[in-house]
Design a protein around this motif. Structure first.
Motif, PDB file in Angstrom:
ATOM      1  N   TYR A 266       0.764  -1.118   0.060  1.00  0.00           N
ATOM      2  CA  TYR A 266      -0.033  -0.209   0.203  1.00  0.00           C
ATOM      3  C   TYR A 266       0.924   1.242  -0.004  1.00  0.00           C
ATOM      4  O   TYR A 266       2.242   1.294   0.532  1.00  0.00           O
ATOM      5  CB  TYR A 266      -1.027  -0.011   1.381  1.00  0.00           C
ATOM      6  CG  TYR A 266      -2.173  -0.851   1.273  1.00  0.00           C
ATOM      7  CD1 TYR A 266      -1.751  -2.085   1.683  1.00  0.00           C
ATOM      8  CD2 TYR A 266      -3.274  -0.489   0.834  1.00  0.00           C
ATOM      9  CE1 TYR A 266      -2.846  -3.033   1.688  1.00  0.00           C
ATOM     10  CE2 TYR A 266      -4.283  -1.332   0.891  1.00  0.00           C
ATOM     11  CZ  TYR A 266      -4.216  -2.704   1.290  1.00  0.00           C
ATOM     12  OH  TYR A 266      -5.116  -3.649   1.601  1.00  0.00           O
ATOM     13  N   ARG A 267       0.220   2.334  -0.660  1.00  0.00           N
ATOM     14  CA  ARG A 267       0.909   3.693  -0.369  1.00  0.00           C
ATOM     15  C   ARG A 267       0.210   4.492   0.495  1.00  0.00           C
ATOM     16  O   ARG A 267      -0.958   4.362   0.443  1.00  0.00           O
ATOM     17  CB  ARG A 267       0.821   4.269  -1.770  1.00  0.00           C
ATOM     18  CG  ARG A 267       1.322   5.711  -1.780  1.00  0.00           C
ATOM     19  CD  ARG A 267       1.066   6.427  -3.333  1.00  0.00           C
ATOM     20  NE  ARG A 267       1.184   7.882  -3.050  1.00  0.00           N
ATOM     21  CZ  ARG A 267       1.957   8.418  -3.589  1.00  0.00           C
ATOM     22  NH1 ARG A 267       2.807   8.078  -4.805  1.00  0.00           N
ATOM     23  NH2 ARG A 267       2.103   9.846  -3.623  1.00  0.00           N
ATOM     24  N   GLN A 268       0.767   5.261   1.485  1.00  0.00           N
ATOM     25  CA  GLN A 268       0.009   6.178   2.383  1.00  0.00           C
ATOM     26  C   GLN A 268       0.409   7.274   2.274  1.00  0.00           C
ATOM     27  O   GLN A 268       1.812   7.764   2.588  1.00  0.00           O
ATOM     28  CB  GLN A 268      -0.024   5.478   3.873  1.00  0.00           C
ATOM     29  CG  GLN A 268      -0.911   6.448   4.489  1.00  0.00           C
ATOM     30  CD  GLN A 268      -0.705   5.658   6.156  1.00  0.00           C
ATOM     31  OE1 GLN A 268       0.028   5.087   6.489  1.00  0.00           O
ATOM     32  NE2 GLN A 268      -2.071   5.965   6.808  1.00  0.00           N
ATOM     33  N   ASP A 269      -0.261   8.512   1.971  1.00  0.00           N
ATOM     34  CA  ASP A 269       0.050   9.865   1.911  1.00  0.00           C
ATOM     35  C   ASP A 269      -0.274  10.498   3.269  1.00  0.00           C
ATOM     36  O   ASP A 269      -0.989   9.867   4.137  1.00  0.00           O
ATOM     37  CB  ASP A 269      -0.424  10.828   0.885  1.00  0.00           C
ATOM     38  CG  ASP A 269       0.086  10.332  -0.336  1.00  0.00           C
ATOM     39  OD1 ASP A 269      -0.720   9.991  -1.423  1.00  0.00           O
ATOM     40  OD2 ASP A 269       1.140  10.458  -0.564  1.00  0.00           O
ATOM     41  N   PRO A 270       0.496  11.680   3.867  1.00  0.00           N
ATOM     42  CA  PRO A 270       0.300  12.104   5.211  1.00  0.00           C
ATOM     43  C   PRO A 270      -1.252  12.363   5.465  1.00  0.00           C
ATOM     44  O   PRO A 270      -1.682  13.053   4.513  1.00  0.00           O
ATOM     45  CB  PRO A 270       1.261  13.199   5.161  1.00  0.00           C
ATOM     46  CG  PRO A 270       2.259  13.144   4.177  1.00  0.00           C
ATOM     47  CD  PRO A 270       1.769  12.282   3.155  1.00  0.00           C
ATOM     48  N   GLY A 271      -1.647  11.771   6.564  1.00  0.00           N
ATOM     49  CA  GLY A 271      -2.940  11.998   7.044  1.00  0.00           C
ATOM     50  C   GLY A 271      -4.059  11.414   6.133  1.00  0.00           C
ATOM     51  O   GLY A 271      -5.412  11.802   6.136  1.00  0.00           O
ATOM     52  N   LYS A 272      -3.577  10.481   5.433  1.00  0.00           N
ATOM     53  CA  LYS A 272      -4.895   9.787   4.398  1.00  0.00           C
ATOM     54  C   LYS A 272      -4.550   8.263   4.791  1.00  0.00           C
ATOM     55  O   LYS A 272      -3.857   7.643   5.361  1.00  0.00           O
ATOM     56  CB  LYS A 272      -4.305  10.108   3.007  1.00  0.00           C
ATOM     57  CG  LYS A 272      -4.132  11.399   2.578  1.00  0.00           C
ATOM     58  CD  LYS A 272      -5.602  11.969   2.428  1.00  0.00           C
ATOM     59  CE  LYS A 272      -5.535  13.664   2.175  1.00  0.00           C
ATOM     60  NZ  LYS A 272      -4.955  13.889   0.701  1.00  0.00           N
ATOM     61  N   GLY A 273      -5.482   7.534   4.237  1.00  0.00           N
ATOM     62  CA  GLY A 273      -5.648   6.255   4.209  1.00  0.00           C
ATOM     63  C   GLY A 273      -4.644   5.194   3.190  1.00  0.00           C
ATOM     64  O   GLY A 273      -4.309   5.998   2.420  1.00  0.00           O
TER      65      GLY A 273
END
Lengths: 112, 114
Positions: free
Chosen positions: A36-43
């Protein structure tokens, strides 16, 4: 003992500088390894599923591979927009039917 | 493209208060999950839900937590009496017709307990 270990914890690359992220797992009875990829503050955003050793999946500049003990996420000629935390998770027969067990992630920064 | 949605995006509550976090999973999905992520830590499984009942819950998911699918579209997580240590991002996820497939996550609800 962590069941899923990701390395390095952080990686800084120049734009165009290819590299690999590692996810090693100690569980038995693997029923799927997920990136998975996760950007700051995101799911977490789904990237790939790998089910058996030798399997490979590709998407744009990313390629995921799987062996019996680890998975690699190869990033070819990365761009600044590839900057994110990359998470690895496993599903295994010793756990519940469907829960995912996550690693701590690798924070990737790509500088222009 | 179908996606999981969550409301609210940010919830601030006082210790001891009840909160309900809401999720709308992808419409034809059958398996539903809640995870949480304390700031700077890894994503942790809380509970899985299938066929209107809990499939599994982690040790974090104690009697203060409950889940419900009150209608055909919503999936909720209730925390009865919040504690400071419940402060975290809470993610809802769903999977299609087989639990072995990939899970799709919502954007999360940031819960702050003061």
């Amino acid at each position: 003992e962590d069941q899923v270990t990701q390395s390095p914890e952080a990686l800084r690359l120049q734009e165009g500088e290819s590299s690999s992220l590692n996810c090693s797992y100690t569980v038995s009875g693997l029923r799927g390894l997920f990136w998975y990829r996760q950007d700051p503050g995101k799911g977490p955003e789904f990237l790939f599923t790998l089910y058996s050793a030798g399997e490979e999946k590709e998407k744009e500049r990313l390629k995921a591979t799987l062996t019996k003990k680890e998975s690699f996420l190869h990033i070819t000629a990365p761009k600044p927009e590839d900057s994110a935390t990359y998470l690895c998770a496993v599903r295994y027969s010793g756990g519940s039917n469907y829960k995912l067990t996550f690693g701590k992630g690798t924070l990737l920064t790509v500088n222009p | 493209e179908p996606e999981v949605t969550q409301t609210p995006s940010h919830q601030v509550t006082q210790m001891g208060q009840e909160v309900i976090l809401r999720c709308v999973p992808i419409s034809n999905h059958l398996y539903f999950y809640w995870y949480r992520q304390i700031l700077g830590q890894k994503v942790e499984f809380l509970v899985s839900f299938y066929n209107n009942e809990i499939s599994e819950k982690s040790e974090i998911f104690d009697d203060q937590f409950s889940v419900e699918r009150p209608d055909g579209s919503n999936f909720t997580l209730k925390i009865r009496s919040t504690k400071l240590e419940d402060s975290a991002m809470y993610f809802c996820a769903s999977t299609g017709t087989s639990g072995d497939y990939e899970q799709y996550f919502g954007p999360g609800t940031r819960l702050t307990v003061t």
